[in-house]
Design an enzyme around this catalytic site. Structure first.
Site: not given
Ligand SMILES: [Zn+2]
Length: 677
Positions: A85, A119, A121, A123, A142, A236, A300, A324, A418, A421, A436, A441
């Site tokens: 990591s 490049e 990252k 998620d 991983r 990557y 890198k 980050k 509700c 009303c 509702c 209403c």
């Protein structure tokens, strides 16, 4: 032995090569050279030949992506080289510090510049793909970095992962006997939204973010489920490699690309750490416009010889760092929960939070989706909660922090009636949303009025939120039809209204009575009937009477109308209250003018997508012009789109349109098309 005619063997080989080439054009280069239909024809021919001569089927054939049986459990896979990591850097100082450490470790002077690759990252979920003699044999997660789970069959369903590597360019090195490719599997924001909407409707727990959704989808025992979730990958790097030696990280990326593996198109080489920091700022500025989630950039050292010298620490390499972005999550306290009533009567629980800063924005409210979501999270009033803001999605509660409980927290009670009303709430079977059912209403009424009066609906000028609320709370309006029976004197009873203002609003309402059928249908606020759908219905049915008489089957015979939409329309017009409402509006003088006759429908049947900013008009104006000319406007780029109008600073839709080979036009060409120049 084999009775397969040699010309069939040859044809199958040729077909596979061609299909893989077109995959490469589509996924890796983003520039396909054939249409989807032509591609489908190649696949079909290959499938037919393989069905006829099953002995020709090989595991790396492009037909072998789906059709695996569910697994009992995942096998373990040991990574030949550990999947380390990366250390995080949260700010510029920490990145400069990293650069200094690199030089110090290499005994280089401080003024020496180090070249880096940079490049985004992603998620997502890190995976390893083992290619033996170019054939994808094993794919794994991983895991703990040393051992992961065997998800080969699931990874095979991802169309951008080649089942076989090939040399797609003349300068591509030969395919090595073995190479372990690392990449990040992810889900696009669009697919994430679609999947979550589907889950919420089914009463399932929505995924907190695209990463969880990608992980959940990849770790399915049944590959068929994975195949339905549109997953994608960016490669990557590499792990164990035999038969080839790379000199730089950039060379690795470029070689992977030449072999048909997808790399991130935003990857770059930069001359020094300063440029890497600039790149980070640039990527952060375009972050929201990307169609996938990222949480930083990876920096890198480019020279792999330096990698060896730098080596690794306990679990992370010294040659790379993840810079980050500002976090999109924060913790705060849940103060209260309010129940909002939407235009369709849907009850949405909304968390009231102690204000907290997330990514530069103050967040005070977050959605709790529905009753099941609250139950599943076991979140309580008074809880400390983890709140998340992701892309354009409304802030949501990820989870309560149970360790911080004092015992004074109170469970959230979902109302049975509700909140406005008092009508007993109803829930359709198979849905997770309480509604509702009372069409009059209060809260839904205010929203209905606002929607009814909005610019793209009846376009009543001067009827904003405050006025709508006052009209309802004074009891002047109990349903939308009442609006047409109000007199100038009635408006004068509203706070802030003198004669002139009252008369203006009265006249605006009278003026709105002359409208088009499409506007009126949209204004009614029928579930699933947005502007484009209203336009389509008006075109097909011509009159309100025709539409009111239409059956579900009649409606579904129209292309673009599915069962849910059809049923919703039929139910709406079957409802006696709604019938009365419409009758009263027509009696008050609502009439439909035929815009079709005034304006030539030159864009009939054509679908448009807009991306970027137009100079001569707003997006709404452009949309209206297209609708007026009989065209349609959609937000999603697909092969059903006829024109993609590109303004300044176009978003990801532009890239997608290019990839699909759609017709792309600029503002000037668009103006010509609608007859404005
Ligand atoms: Zn109600």
């Amino acid at each position: 032995m084999s009775k397969v005619p040699p010309e069939v063997v040859e044809r199958v080989k040729k077909l596979r090569e061609e299909i893989e080439y077109h995959n490469y054009r589509y996924y890796v280069l983003n520039s396909p050279v054939i249409s989807d239909a032509e591609y489908d024809a190649l696949m079909r021919e290959l499938k037919e030949l393989e069905e006829k001569y099953p002995e020709l089927i090989t595991p790396d054939s492009p037909t072998q992506r789906v059709g695996f049986k569910p697994a009992e459990a995942f096998k373990e896979v040991k990574h030949e080289e550990p999947m380390l990591s990366l250390d995080d850097a949260m700010n510029e100082e920490e990145v400069l510090e990293f650069d200094k450490r690199v030089k110090k470790f290499l005994n280089l002077p401080e003024e020496k510049e180090i070249e880096y690759t940079v490049e985004p990252k992603i998620d997502g979920l890190a995976v390893e793909l083992v290619y033996e003699n170019g054939v994808f044999t094993v794919g794994s997660t991983r895991g703990d970095g040393y051992t992961g789970e065997d998800v080969t069959n699931n990874l095979k369903t991802i169309p951008s992962i080649p089942l076989k590597l090939r040399r797609f360019t003349d300068d591509a090195p030969p395919i090595p006997p073995r190479i372990d490719v690392r990449g990040e599997v992810f889900m696009t924001k669009e697919e994430f939204k679609r999947l979550n909407e589907e889950r919420i409707l089914k009463g399932e727990l929505p995924f907190a973010n695209p990463r969880n959704a990608a992980a959940g989808s990849l770790r399915q025992l049944d590959p068929k489920v994975t195949a339905q979730r549109k997953l994608d990958i960016f490669c990557y790097g590499v792990g164990k490699v035999e038969g080839i030696r790379f000199k730089t990280q950039w060379e690795i990326l470029q070689t992977l690309k030449k072999w048909g593996l997808k790399i991130n198109p935003l990857a770059r080489v930069v001359k020094n750490i300063k440029e890497a920091i600039e790149y980070h700022h640039y990527i952060e500025s375009i972050r929201e416009s990307l169609d996938y989630d990222i949480d930083g950039v990876v920096i890198k050292v480019n020279d792999l010889e330096l990698w060896e010298k730098l080596g690794t620490k306990a679990r992370s390499p010294r040659y790379a760092i993840a810079y980050k972005f500002q976090p999109t999550q924060a913790t705060t306290q849940l103060v209260d929960v309010v129940f909002q009533v939407g235009r369709t009567g849907a009850i949405t629980p909304v968390a009231v939070l102690k204000p907290v800063q997330i990514g530069g924005v103050t967040v005070e409210r977050a959605t709790l989706h529905n009753e099941d979501f609250i139950k599943n999270l076991d979140v309580r009033i008074g809880d400390w909660v983890l709140v998340q803001r992701a892309g354009d999605v409304i802030p949501q509660i990820v989870m309560p922090i149970k360790e911080k409980r004092t015992g004074k927290e109170k469970p959230i009670k979902f109302p049975t009636h509700c909140p406005i009303c008092g009508t007993k709430l109803v829930k359709k079977e198979g849905e997770a949303i309480w509604r509702c059912p009372n069409p009059n209403c209060y809260a839904s009424l205010v929203r209905k009025i606002l929607h009814f009066a909005s610019r793209n609906a009846m376009n009543i000028e001067g009827l904003g939120e405050k006025v709508a609320r006052d009209l309802v709370s004074k009891g002047l309006v109990q349903n939308i039809a009442d609006l047409f029976y109000l007199k100038t004197e009635d408006f004068m009873r509203l706070p802030g209204f003198a004669y002139k203002k009252a008369k203006n609003l009265f006249e605006a309402i009278q003026k709105s009575k002359k409208t088009t059928l499409a506007r009126f249908l949209y204004a009614l606020g029928i579930r699933h009937v947005g502007e484009a759908m209203a336009q389509l219905l008006a075109q097909k049915f011509k009159t309100l009477e025709n539409l009111m008489k239409a059956s579900t089957a009649d409606l579904m015979s129209i292309s673009g109308v599915g069962y849910e939409v059809a049923k919703s329309i039929v139910d709406f017009f079957k409802n006696e209250e709604n019938q009365k409402l419409i009758k009263r509006m027509l009696e008050a003088g609502v009439t439909f003018i035929d815009e079709e006759k005034e304006e030539e429908k030159t864009l009939n049947g054509l679908t448009f997508v807009f991306t970027g900013t137009l100079k001569s008009m707003t997006r709404d104006q452009a949309k209206k012009l297209v609708l007026e000319k009989g065209g349609r406007v959609t937000n999603s780029v697909s092969k059903n789109v006829d024109y993609v109008v590109v303004g300044e600073k176009p978003g990801s839709k532009y890239q997608k349109a290019k990839a699909l080979g759609l017709k792309i036009i600029n503002e000037q060409e668009f103006l010509k098309l609608i007859g404005k120049v």
